[in-house]
Scaffold this active site. Structure first.
Site, PDB file in Angstrom:
ATOM      1  N   CYS A  53     -61.654   9.028 -22.875  1.00 22.33           N
ATOM      2  CA  CYS A  53     -61.680   8.421 -24.212  1.00 22.33           C
ATOM      3  C   CYS A  53     -60.956   9.257 -25.259  1.00 22.33           C
ATOM      4  CB  CYS A  53     -63.120   8.180 -24.646  1.00 22.33           C
ATOM      5  SG  CYS A  53     -64.037   7.060 -23.569  1.00 22.33           S
ATOM      6  N   HIS A 110     -63.520  -0.181 -29.217  1.00 22.60           N
ATOM      7  CA  HIS A 110     -63.138   0.997 -28.443  1.00 22.60           C
ATOM      8  C   HIS A 110     -62.180   0.636 -27.307  1.00 22.60           C
ATOM      9  CE1 HIS A 110     -63.188   4.859 -26.673  1.00 22.60           C
ATOM     10  NE2 HIS A 110     -64.227   4.723 -25.868  1.00 22.60           N
TER      11      HIS A 110
END
Length: 389
Positions: free
Chosen positions: A84, A336
Site C-alpha cells: 500500500c 484506497h
C-alpha cells in the site's frame, strides 16, 4: 530548505471504474501536467506505482506501457511495488532524483483497479491483498489484513483503553470529510450507531471501520526547488521524507501496536524538515482501518500513546479541530486504490497548502504531514510539505 517541489497535481475520482489502468492513469496525468504548465516533452522520467496489476489483470512491465500511452515513450520509466506504500515510495525516489540532479522534472503517480470490474470478487481480491503478508508464516493461517490490523488494534485497546466507540468516531469523521470531497468513493454522513451496528469483519472492526476496495489514479509533477520557478505551476515544497521498515512477520515485532516503522520514518522526515509534529497544521494518514488511524497519529507524534482515541472523541481531528486528520476523507471514505494512494495523499497536501481544497479547506494551512504504510505496517513513508508564503 526544500528538497523538491510539487508543481502539478491530478487525480481521478476514487470508486468503481470500467476503464483500463492506462486510461485511468492518463486521466490523472494530463491534469497534473496542465496544472504544472509542463509539456510531455519536458518530463525527464516516469516513476509509476502499481501493487497488484500482475495478479489482478495479468499486467506487468507497466511503466513503459503507460509512458507510451501518455505520449512519453523513450524516457526512463520504472514501476514501483511496495504494497500500500507503493506510490509514496515512487514519490520518495522522484524527490531524490531531482534533489540529486539526476532529473529536473519527474512525473510520479500510481493507478490500481481493485473492484469487481477486474473480474475478481471480494474474496479473490482479499486473497490478492494477503499476498503482502508473510508467505510461510501468515498466509497459511488465513490471516487477512482486516485480521492483521484487528490484532494490532486489540493490543492497543488492551494497553490504552481505546474503545470501539472511539474507533467508530473516526469512521464518522472521515465520512463527513469525504462528503466534502467530490473525488471520494464515499461521501455521506453516518453515525456512531451505524458503524457499531454494521457487521463484524474482524473484532473489533465492523464493516464501516474498514476502507473500501477502489479503482483510481493520481499523479504529481516533481521538480527541483530552482526549476519550480521555470514553470507555471504554484509550487509546494517537500521539506522532509522518511522511509523505514519493520519486521515481517508481524509476530516478530518488538511491540505489536507501536508501528515502529512509522515512528522511525516520521523522525527522519521531521529531522530533514527541521520541524516537529507540533508544527503540523493537518495530516493525511493511512486509515485502512479505523484502528490504523489511531496508531498512525500516535506514531507520527500528533498525540501521545493512548491519546488518539480520546482526541477523536473530543472532535480534535475534525476539519474544525486543532489538528485535522484526513480532511480528504482518508482511505476510509476517499477510497484506497492501492498503487494510487500514496500520491493521492501528496495531491491532498498540495491542494490544501495552496488553499485550493474548497469545502474541506483547512484554515491557514502552512505545513502538513502524510503517512502511507504498506503491509502490516512493515513499510512506512512519511512526507512533510510546506506552502510558500
Amino acid at each position: 530548505m526544500a528538497r523538491a517541489s510539487v508543481i502539478g497535481t491530478g487525480m481521478t475520482t476514487f470508486g468503481v471504474h470500467d476503464r483500463t489502468l492506462a486510461e485511468l492513469f492518463a486521466e490523472a496525468v494530463f491534469p497534473a501536467l496542465d496544472d504544472a504548465g509542463v509539456g510531455t516533452t519536458e518530463v525527464d522520467a516516469l516513476y509509476f506505482g502499481n501493487a497488484m496489476g500482475g495478479q489482478t489483470e495479468n499486467e506487468t512491465h507497466l511503466a513503459p506501457k503507460l509512458a507510451s500511452h501518455v505520449g512519453m515513450a523513450g524516457i526512463p520509466a520504472q514501476r514501483f511495488e511496495d504494497a500500500c506504500a507503493t506510490s509514496a515510495n515512487a514519490f520518495k525516489h522522484a524527490v531524490q532524483a531531482v534533489e540529486s540532479g539526476v532529473h529536473d522534472v519527474v512525473l510520479v503517480g500510481g493507478a490500481e483497479r481493485c473492484t469487481p470490474e477486474t473480474g475478481l470478487d471480494t474474496a479473490a481480491m482479499t486473497r490478492v491483498f494477503a499476498s503482502a503478508a508473510h508467505r510461510q508464516v501468515e498466509q497459511p493461517t488465513g490471516l487477512t489484513f482486516p485480521g492483521a490490523f484487528a490484532l494490532l488494534t486489540k493490543r492497543h485497546m488492551y494497553e490504552h483503553g481505546t474503545t470501539e466507540e472511539q474507533l467508530a468516531e473516526i469512521a464518522v469523521k472521515n465520512h463527513y470529510h469525504g462528503s466534502l470531497n467530490p473525488r471520494a468513493h464515499f461521501g455521506r454522513d453516518i453515525s456512531v450507531e451505524e458503524v457499531l451496528d454494521s457487521p463484524v469483519v474482524a473484532d473489533p472492526f465492523h464493516l464501516m471501520d474498514c476502507c473500501p476496495f477502489s479503482d483510481g489514479a493520481s499523479a504529481v509533477v516533481v521538480v527541483s526547488e530552482d526549476a519550480a520557478e521555470s514553470f507555471d505551476g504554484d509550487p509546494v515544497d517537500v521539506t522532509g521524507i522518511g522511509h523505514a521498515t519493520d519486521v515481517v512477520p508481524m509476530a516478530d515485532k518488538a511491540h505489536p501496536s507501536t508501528t515502529q516503522s512509522a515512528r522511525d520514518a516520521a523522525a527522519e522526515a521531521y529531522d530533514q524538515a527541521d520541524t516537529t509534529a507540533d508544527a503540523m497544521d493537518f495530516a493525511e494518514v493511512h486509515d485502512c482501518f479505523t484502528g490504523a488511524e489511531v496508531m498512525a497519529t500516535e506514531a507520527i507524534g500528533l498525540f501521545e500513546d493512548g491519546g488518539a482515541g480520546p482526541a477523536v472523541a473530543e472532535g480534535r481531528t475534525r476539519l474544525d479541530g486543532d489538528i485535522p486528520v484526513n480532511p480528504s476523507g482518508g482511505l476510509k471514505a476517499k477510497g484506497h486504490p492501492i498503487g494510487a494512494t500514496g500520491t493521492a495523499q501528496v495531491v491532498e497536501l498540495t491542494e490544501q497548502l495552496r488553499g485550493e481544497a474548497g469545502d474541506r479547506q483547512v484554515a491557514d494551512a502552512q505545513r502538513a504531514v502524510a503517512h502511507n504504510l504498506g503491509g502490516g505496517a512493515a513499510t512506512t513513508v512519511v512526507t512533510v510539505m510546506e506552502g510558500r508564503a
